[in-house]
Design an enzyme around this catalytic site. Sequence first.
Site, PDB file in Angstrom:
ATOM      1  N   PRO A 137       0.777  -1.245   0.000  1.00  0.00           N
ATOM      2  CA  PRO A 137       0.000   0.000   0.000  1.00  0.00           C
ATOM      3  C   PRO A 137       0.808   1.293   0.000  1.00  0.00           C
ATOM      4  O   PRO A 137       0.237   2.363  -0.151  1.00  0.00           O
ATOM      5  CB  PRO A 137      -0.822  -0.112   1.277  1.00  0.00           C
ATOM      6  CG  PRO A 137      -0.154  -1.115   2.126  1.00  0.00           C
ATOM      7  CD  PRO A 137       0.602  -2.037   1.224  1.00  0.00           C
ATOM      8  N   ASP A 154       4.015   2.651 -10.967  1.00  0.00           N
ATOM      9  CA  ASP A 154       2.715   3.327 -10.927  1.00  0.00           C
ATOM     10  C   ASP A 154       2.727   4.457  -9.918  1.00  0.00           C
ATOM     11  O   ASP A 154       3.575   4.497  -9.047  1.00  0.00           O
ATOM     12  CB  ASP A 154       1.658   2.318 -10.463  1.00  0.00           C
ATOM     13  CG  ASP A 154       0.959   1.670 -11.628  1.00  0.00           C
ATOM     14  OD1 ASP A 154       1.164   2.135 -12.750  1.00  0.00           O
ATOM     15  OD2 ASP A 154       0.214   0.702 -11.390  1.00  0.00           O
ATOM     16  N   LYS A 210       2.829   8.731 -15.757  1.00  0.00           N
ATOM     17  CA  LYS A 210       2.970   9.945 -16.578  1.00  0.00           C
ATOM     18  C   LYS A 210       2.794   9.676 -18.065  1.00  0.00           C
ATOM     19  O   LYS A 210       2.956  10.569 -18.884  1.00  0.00           O
ATOM     20  CB  LYS A 210       4.368  10.535 -16.341  1.00  0.00           C
ATOM     21  CG  LYS A 210       4.491  11.141 -14.973  1.00  0.00           C
ATOM     22  CD  LYS A 210       5.638  12.102 -14.909  1.00  0.00           C
ATOM     23  CE  LYS A 210       5.677  12.743 -13.521  1.00  0.00           C
ATOM     24  NZ  LYS A 210       7.028  12.809 -13.007  1.00  0.00           N
ATOM     25  N   GLY A 244       1.020  -0.657  -7.098  1.00  0.00           N
ATOM     26  CA  GLY A 244       0.559  -0.458  -5.723  1.00  0.00           C
ATOM     27  C   GLY A 244      -0.290  -1.642  -5.286  1.00  0.00           C
ATOM     28  O   GLY A 244      -0.986  -2.250  -6.105  1.00  0.00           O
ATOM     29  N   GLY A 245      -0.226  -1.985  -4.005  1.00  0.00           N
ATOM     30  CA  GLY A 245      -1.076  -3.050  -3.461  1.00  0.00           C
ATOM     31  C   GLY A 245      -0.777  -4.389  -4.085  1.00  0.00           C
ATOM     32  O   GLY A 245       0.384  -4.768  -4.268  1.00  0.00           O
ATOM     33  N   ASP A 246      -1.837  -5.106  -4.438  1.00  0.00           N
ATOM     34  CA  ASP A 246      -1.693  -6.398  -5.122  1.00  0.00           C
ATOM     35  C   ASP A 246      -2.022  -6.191  -6.606  1.00  0.00           C
ATOM     36  O   ASP A 246      -2.994  -5.503  -6.931  1.00  0.00           O
ATOM     37  CB  ASP A 246      -2.670  -7.420  -4.511  1.00  0.00           C
ATOM     38  CG  ASP A 246      -2.519  -8.769  -5.168  1.00  0.00           C
ATOM     39  OD1 ASP A 246      -1.733  -9.581  -4.655  1.00  0.00           O
ATOM     40  OD2 ASP A 246      -3.156  -9.008  -6.226  1.00  0.00           O
ATOM     41  N   MET A 257     -11.460   3.801  -4.343  1.00  0.00           N
ATOM     42  CA  MET A 257     -11.766   4.847  -5.339  1.00  0.00           C
ATOM     43  C   MET A 257     -13.149   5.452  -5.096  1.00  0.00           C
ATOM     44  O   MET A 257     -13.899   5.735  -6.029  1.00  0.00           O
ATOM     45  CB  MET A 257     -11.688   4.246  -6.760  1.00  0.00           C
ATOM     46  CG  MET A 257     -10.285   3.760  -7.107  1.00  0.00           C
ATOM     47  SD  MET A 257     -10.202   2.817  -8.631  1.00  0.00           S
ATOM     48  CE  MET A 257     -10.331   1.147  -8.035  1.00  0.00           C
ATOM     49  N   GLY A 261      -2.865   5.729   3.378  1.00  0.00           N
ATOM     50  CA  GLY A 261      -2.614   4.669   4.360  1.00  0.00           C
ATOM     51  C   GLY A 261      -1.193   4.139   4.297  1.00  0.00           C
ATOM     52  O   GLY A 261      -0.632   3.971   3.214  1.00  0.00           O
TER      53      GLY A 261
HETATM   54  C1  LIG Z   1      -6.635   1.386  -8.846  1.00  0.00           C
HETATM   55  S1  LIG Z   1      -6.826   0.926  -7.170  1.00  0.00           S
HETATM   56  C2  LIG Z   1      -5.441  -0.084  -6.951  1.00  0.00           C
HETATM   57  C3  LIG Z   1      -5.563  -1.040  -5.790  1.00  0.00           C
HETATM   58  C4  LIG Z   1      -4.304  -1.839  -5.548  1.00  0.00           C
HETATM   59  N1  LIG Z   1      -4.054  -2.766  -6.637  1.00  0.00           N
HETATM   60  C5  LIG Z   1      -4.343  -2.595  -4.217  1.00  0.00           C
HETATM   61  O1  LIG Z   1      -4.413  -3.832  -4.198  1.00  0.00           O
HETATM   62  O2  LIG Z   1      -4.295  -1.929  -3.190  1.00  0.00           O
HETATM   63  C6  LIG Z   1      -6.400   2.429  -6.374  1.00  0.00           C
HETATM   64  C7  LIG Z   1      -7.184   2.655  -5.068  1.00  0.00           C
HETATM   65  O3  LIG Z   1      -6.617   1.879  -4.025  1.00  0.00           O
HETATM   66  C8  LIG Z   1      -6.772   2.565  -2.802  1.00  0.00           C
HETATM   67  N2  LIG Z   1      -5.425   2.817  -2.250  1.00  0.00           N
HETATM   68  C9  LIG Z   1      -4.263   2.386  -2.743  1.00  0.00           C
HETATM   69  N3  LIG Z   1      -3.230   2.739  -1.952  1.00  0.00           N
HETATM   70  C10 LIG Z   1      -3.767   3.417  -0.916  1.00  0.00           C
HETATM   71  C11 LIG Z   1      -3.231   4.033   0.254  1.00  0.00           C
HETATM   72  N4  LIG Z   1      -1.926   4.018   0.519  1.00  0.00           N
HETATM   73  N5  LIG Z   1      -4.076   4.638   1.103  1.00  0.00           N
HETATM   74  C12 LIG Z   1      -5.398   4.647   0.873  1.00  0.00           C
HETATM   75  N6  LIG Z   1      -5.974   4.084  -0.212  1.00  0.00           N
HETATM   76  C13 LIG Z   1      -5.166   3.462  -1.084  1.00  0.00           C
HETATM   77  C14 LIG Z   1      -7.475   3.879  -3.101  1.00  0.00           C
HETATM   78  O4  LIG Z   1      -8.865   3.686  -2.931  1.00  0.00           O
HETATM   79  C15 LIG Z   1      -7.107   4.071  -4.558  1.00  0.00           C
HETATM   80  O5  LIG Z   1      -8.018   4.929  -5.200  1.00  0.00           O
END
Ligand SMILES: C[S@@+](CC[C@H](N)C(=O)[O-])C[C@H]1O[C@@H](n2cnc3c(N)ncnc32)[C@H](O)[C@@H]1O
Length: 418
Positions: free
Chosen positions: A174, A197, A219, A250-252, A334, A363
């Site tokens: 995250p 990203d 970008k 970001g994330g998974d 989102m 977060g």
């Molecule tokens: C396109 S999605 C990608 C999700 C990502 N693949 C994941 O598994 O976390 C992007 C959304 O993830 C959430 N998000 C990702 N990183 C975040 C963070 N550090 N703090 C809060 N929300 C986050 C937000 O809702 C953001 O709009």
Amino acid sequence: MDPYLLGLRLEGRRVVVVGGGAVASRRVPALLDASAEVLLVSPKVAASLEDLAAAGRIRWEARGYRPGDTAGAWLVCACTDDPAVNSAVASAAEQQRTWYVRADDAGASAAWTPASGQAADVRVAVLSVDPKRGDPRHSAGLRDAILDGLRSGALSARHGRKHPAGVAIIGGGPGDPGLITVRGRQLLAEADVVLTDRLAPRSLLDELRDDVEIIDAGKIPYGRAMAQEHINAALVSHAQAGRFVARLKGGDPFVFGRGAEEVLACLRAGVPVTVVPGVTSAVGVPASAWVPVTHRGVAQEFHVVSVHVAPGDERSTVNWELLGGSSGTLVLLMAVERIGAVADELLRYGRSPDTPVSVIADGTLPTQRTINSTLEQVESRIAEEGIRPPAIVVVGNVVNVAAEITELMRHVTALRTG
Ligand SMILES: C[S@@+](CC[C@H](N)C(=O)[O-])C[C@H]1O[C@@H](n2cnc3c(N)ncnc32)[C@H](O)[C@@H]1O
């Protein structure tokens, strides 16, 4: 006398472990990793060893040591807390010319167990050559430093080893750079090109060597859909030019991350690809604000929803009626810009206006902010507080558990700081 280091290949070879306490609990899993056939002799054993015996992964003789137990062994570990038993086990092994390790007396051991670990395809072992005075924490500390260096790329032997090929789609977690997985960090350190990203943990990019090409996919122009095509094309063309490409997300990668689209694009172009899962913000961000997405007696299910289009939008496929009627936790991604429409829909389908809601922005980052509200008031609170994406919205009674944890944390911190 300096020890002579060897890597033992124990697959299918018998290792006898005598004693079933803390030392054996550490040794046996490592022996099983090396596919050894483990015979454990001990009247009582730790719960983890009992589980391994119950699962048929080791043979456990629930009794004390008897002469003859070491017969047929390639290696013997004497790990009881009784020096007389360890000594008897060691003499039996010495007589039959089998290597043995005594947990209680390094000086009386035929072999020593190094502090060991693995980073990708490298096994690291650190041995203090002064077993009487050497501090085992020193070996373990050195081992950790070497492994950290290998994992971060600070230590490498790039020339002269096999270079990975193709593309690695890496979940970066995250945002906090400490929340990427070990494998993700290793592959990132090996990359020739990194496509990153906007929400990936960018501070990790500072650690890369100067000759690594970094492409900021956030970008790339052309708008969202086109940008994805250009990202896919860039992954394929760099890999086809013989570079190892890390796609840092970001994330998974497979949670609202278009990771599978990238995998398919690579495979369709004949490019080898691998995926490294990541800590999704859907779970990691609530946890960073002490919100458990499930809690016994409070929430037995959680739903992760993308609100990139509002309820009622013809492109939305979300069943808001079902979510409004359920009592599970809702984790909304989102959602910040469309929270008013979401709240209206959930209230319409049965959620109570005073349902607790937590909104966590940025977060796991130093700029993290959390606001707590209710379904009825969350839209105005977000506007008042000027909360901006990226943010996660959590709806449900689990938010109250976070409040309880935070209160207790405050209490414990106050006690500790006097
Ligand atoms: C396109 S999605 C990608 C999700 C990502 N693949 C994941 O598994 O976390 C992007 C959304 O993830 C959430 N998000 C990702 N990183 C975040 C963070 N550090 N703090 C809060 N929300 C986050 C937000 O809702 C953001 O709009």
